[in-house]
Design an enzyme around this catalytic site. Structure first.
Site, PDB file in Angstrom:
ATOM      1  N   HIS A  86      16.999  30.353   0.607  1.00  9.11           N
ATOM      2  CA  HIS A  86      16.620  29.496  -0.511  1.00  9.11           C
ATOM      3  C   HIS A  86      17.865  29.111  -1.286  1.00  9.11           C
ATOM      4  O   HIS A  86      18.794  29.900  -1.396  1.00  9.11           O
ATOM      5  CB  HIS A  86      15.632  30.218  -1.437  1.00  9.11           C
ATOM      6  CG  HIS A  86      14.871  29.291  -2.304  1.00  9.11           C
ATOM      7  ND1 HIS A  86      15.355  28.844  -3.514  1.00  9.11           N
ATOM      8  CD2 HIS A  86      13.680  28.679  -2.116  1.00  9.11           C
ATOM      9  CE1 HIS A  86      14.474  28.015  -4.034  1.00  9.11           C
ATOM     10  NE2 HIS A  86      13.450  27.885  -3.208  1.00  9.11           N
ATOM     11  N   ASP A 112       7.356  29.371   1.983  1.00  9.68           N
ATOM     12  CA  ASP A 112       6.746  28.776   3.174  1.00  9.68           C
ATOM     13  C   ASP A 112       6.419  29.786   4.263  1.00  9.68           C
ATOM     14  O   ASP A 112       5.612  29.503   5.144  1.00  9.68           O
ATOM     15  CB  ASP A 112       7.679  27.706   3.760  1.00  9.68           C
ATOM     16  CG  ASP A 112       7.801  26.523   2.833  1.00  9.68           C
ATOM     17  OD1 ASP A 112       6.749  26.018   2.410  1.00  9.68           O
ATOM     18  OD2 ASP A 112       8.931  26.126   2.519  1.00  9.68           O
TER      19      ASP A 112
HETATM   20  N1  COA Z   1      17.944  31.011   9.041  1.00  9.28           N
HETATM   21  C1  COA Z   1      19.161  31.450   9.415  1.00  9.28           C
HETATM   22  N2  COA Z   1      20.254  31.307   8.658  1.00  9.28           N
HETATM   23  C2  COA Z   1      20.102  30.747   7.453  1.00  9.28           C
HETATM   24  C3  COA Z   1      18.856  30.282   6.995  1.00  9.28           C
HETATM   25  C4  COA Z   1      17.756  30.446   7.847  1.00  9.28           C
HETATM   26  N3  COA Z   1      16.553  30.035   7.463  1.00  9.28           N
HETATM   27  N4  COA Z   1      18.996  29.765   5.761  1.00  9.28           N
HETATM   28  C5  COA Z   1      20.295  29.893   5.455  1.00  9.28           C
HETATM   29  N5  COA Z   1      20.956  30.476   6.479  1.00  9.28           N
HETATM   30  C6  COA Z   1      22.383  30.766   6.511  1.00  9.28           C
HETATM   31  C7  COA Z   1      23.149  29.516   6.839  1.00  9.28           C
HETATM   32  O1  COA Z   1      23.303  29.342   8.240  1.00  9.28           O
HETATM   33  C8  COA Z   1      24.437  29.762   6.153  1.00  9.28           C
HETATM   34  O2  COA Z   1      25.178  30.692   6.909  1.00  9.28           O
HETATM   35  P1  COA Z   1      26.760  30.537   7.085  1.00  9.28           P
HETATM   36  O3  COA Z   1      27.313  30.682   5.705  1.00  9.28           O
HETATM   37  O4  COA Z   1      27.070  31.634   8.028  1.00  9.28           O
HETATM   38  O5  COA Z   1      26.952  29.152   7.642  1.00  9.28           O
HETATM   39  C9  COA Z   1      24.024  30.467   4.874  1.00  9.28           C
HETATM   40  O6  COA Z   1      22.796  31.143   5.203  1.00  9.28           O
HETATM   41  C10 COA Z   1      23.795  29.511   3.694  1.00  9.28           C
HETATM   42  O7  COA Z   1      22.846  28.510   4.090  1.00  9.28           O
HETATM   43  P2  COA Z   1      22.807  26.984   3.625  1.00  9.28           P
HETATM   44  O8  COA Z   1      22.096  26.191   4.640  1.00  9.28           O
HETATM   45  O9  COA Z   1      24.162  26.546   3.189  1.00  9.28           O
HETATM   46  O10 COA Z   1      21.905  27.131   2.338  1.00  9.28           O
HETATM   47  P3  COA Z   1      21.325  25.923   1.491  1.00  9.28           P
HETATM   48  O11 COA Z   1      21.247  26.422   0.103  1.00  9.28           O
HETATM   49  O12 COA Z   1      22.034  24.649   1.747  1.00  9.28           O
HETATM   50  O13 COA Z   1      19.884  25.738   2.132  1.00  9.28           O
HETATM   51  C11 COA Z   1      17.660  26.034   2.697  1.00  9.28           C
HETATM   52  C12 COA Z   1      18.734  26.290   1.632  1.00  9.28           C
HETATM   53  C13 COA Z   1      16.313  26.471   2.135  1.00  9.28           C
HETATM   54  C14 COA Z   1      17.600  24.555   3.020  1.00  9.28           C
HETATM   55  C15 COA Z   1      18.012  26.862   3.950  1.00  9.28           C
HETATM   56  O14 COA Z   1      17.968  28.234   3.655  1.00  9.28           O
HETATM   57  C16 COA Z   1      17.101  26.528   5.116  1.00  9.28           C
HETATM   58  O15 COA Z   1      17.337  25.576   5.839  1.00  9.28           O
HETATM   59  N6  COA Z   1      16.019  27.336   5.330  1.00  9.28           N
HETATM   60  C17 COA Z   1      15.077  27.046   6.345  1.00  9.28           C
HETATM   61  C18 COA Z   1      14.137  25.934   5.896  1.00  9.28           C
HETATM   62  C19 COA Z   1      13.175  26.392   4.840  1.00  9.28           C
HETATM   63  O16 COA Z   1      12.550  27.446   4.952  1.00  9.28           O
HETATM   64  N7  COA Z   1      13.019  25.562   3.792  1.00  9.28           N
HETATM   65  C20 COA Z   1      12.059  25.807   2.739  1.00  9.28           C
HETATM   66  C21 COA Z   1      12.751  26.124   1.447  1.00  9.28           C
HETATM   67  S1  COA Z   1      11.552  26.624   0.224  1.00  9.28           S
END
Ligand code: COA
Length: 370
Positions: A256, A307
């Site tokens: 998140h 979710d």
């Molecule tokens: N599965 C595996 N790794 C994850 C992850 C997941 N669901 N969410 C984050 N990470 C990892 C990223 O790969 C990244 O790792 P790194 O630093 O080694 O590259 C790190 O955690 C930070 O993630 P990032 O994508 O930069 O975080 P963000 O703040 O931009 O994104 C979300 C937040 C919610 C978009 C992201 O966690 C995600 O895509 N989650 C899955 C989709 C989801 O459940 N969305 C609903 C949100 S309520």
């Protein structure tokens, strides 16, 4: 600036507060745990719209107004019947929300009173619309709302054609409370940007529906269920997750932007996933989810978000998989409208700057000399 406006405070609001480190979520000061335990979706909507809890009479009046507004205009139903049943339900929802603005008697009236009426009307109609979209996709006629049912129960009735088990309706009501608002999430921000131009409420909500559609936002609950179905067996969960992480794939329903600990909504949805699974005699999806949760925490230190357990909960409530994201909108419409009204109440155009990183002294070469 950090990519994705991370940690940027983009405005003030008194609707919703999130403490990402302590895992706290408040709607105008009221803890989500108290609202789940004691409130209803109707009362929560009143709280979001008015920034206070209603008296008994105010709640009765507000509930009656929602029930009275739930029916869709006949032109809206006729239009839906012409739209492709094979389209993604979120695409249908985006088109239909936009179209409902055309039939609303307050359509282009942007006075505060008209905007409040539109907010209430669209919040009431969203449940009817999503249920009608769900049935349209199966080639079934829409079911008219039943004024005798509360909002959550009526949605399940209009979708499934039979009054739900009261315990299921209560779980769905709690899910609606938990999804109602979440500060400046992507779709709410989109809604506020559109409202900030003094465009009408339907335009602002249409922007929000478009943002909610994406898999990084509202689309994640559907993606979670697809993953659970792909894994199919709790025994296979560990290997699946480890392989996905090794391939640098994201596990949907985890991580998140704001929470650094467990999302307080996940705490309740985990419990509901088990409860509904037990009531319907199938705890497989819950057990699989628990296993995935353990592995993702151990391997990546990531917690489930709203979710993750809503997927298995909705599935056991009999909600079709590709309606999961529209169901998010059935609830979040209340938060969108609250933020749109707040934006109108103290508006200034939202227009940030970009840090320019391109060249600044290019020489123009005429087309036939390039
Ligand atoms: N599965 C595996 N790794 C994850 C992850 C997941 N669901 N969410 C984050 N990470 C990892 C990223 O790969 C990244 O790792 P790194 O630093 O080694 O590259 C790190 O955690 C930070 O993630 P990032 O994508 O930069 O975080 P963000 O703040 O931009 O994104 C979300 C937040 C919610 C978009 C992201 O966690 C995600 O895509 N989650 C899955 C989709 C989801 O459940 N969305 C609903 C949100 S309520």
């Amino acid at each position: 600036p950090k990519a994705g406006l991370e940690d940027v405070v983009a405005g003030t609001s008194e609707i919703c507060f999130i403490d990402g480190h302590e895992g706290r979520l408040l709607y105008h000061g009221y803890d989500i745990h108290d609202l789940v335990a004691h409130s209803t979706f109707e009362e929560t909507v009143f709280l979001l719209f008015h920034n206070r809890l209603p008296s008994r009479q105010e709640l009765a009046d507000f509930d009656a107004a929602l029930r009275a507004e739930r029916a869709l205009p006949p032109q809206g139903l006729s239009l839906l019947a012409t739209l492709p049943a094979s389209a993604h339900p979120m695409a249908l929802l985006r088109t239909m929300v936009s179209a409902l603005g055309l039939y609303d008697p307050d359509g282009e009236d942007n006075s505060p009173e008209a905007s409040r009426r539109k907010a209430l009307r669209l919040t009431a109609q969203m449940a009817t619309l999503v249920a009608a979209i769900g049935r349209h996709r199966d080639g079934k006629a829409p079911i008219a709302p039943d004024r005798g049912l509360a909002h959550a129960a009526d949605f399940l009735y209009m979708l499934q054609g039979r009054a739900p088990d009261p315990a299921d309706a209560r779980v769905f009501d709690a899910a609606l409370i938990m999804h109602a608002d979440h500060e400046l999430n992507a779709s709410t921000f989109a809604a506020r940007v559109t409202a900030g131009t003094l465009s009408d409420l339907y335009s602002a909500v249409t922007s929000a529906v478009g943002a909610l559609k994406g898999p990084l936002h509202g689309g994640a609950n559907e993606a979670v269920m697809r993953m659970l179905r792909e894994i199919d067996d709790p025994e296979r969960a560990e290997a699946y997750v480890k392989q996905a992480l090794a391939q640098k794939r994201k596990i949907m329903g985890f991580g998140h932007r704001v929470y650094r600990t467990e999302d307080p909504r996940a705490t309740h949805l985990r419990r509901y996933s088990l409860e509904v699974g037990e009531r319907h005699g199938d705890t497989r999806w819950y057990r699989m989810s628990r296993r995935i949760e353990e592995v993702v925490l151990a391997e990546k230190g990531l917690f489930p978000n709203v979710d993750f357990f809503s997927a298995s909960t909705y599935y056991m409530l009999g909600i079709p998989l590709d309606l999961f994201t529209p169901v998010f909108a059935v609830s979040r419409i209340s938060g969108w409208c609250a933020h749109i009204l707040e934006q109108y109440g103290n508006n200034r155009l939202i227009r940030p700057r970009a840090q320019y990183v391109g060249p600044t002294r290019e020489t123009y070469i005429p087309l036939d000399e390039r």
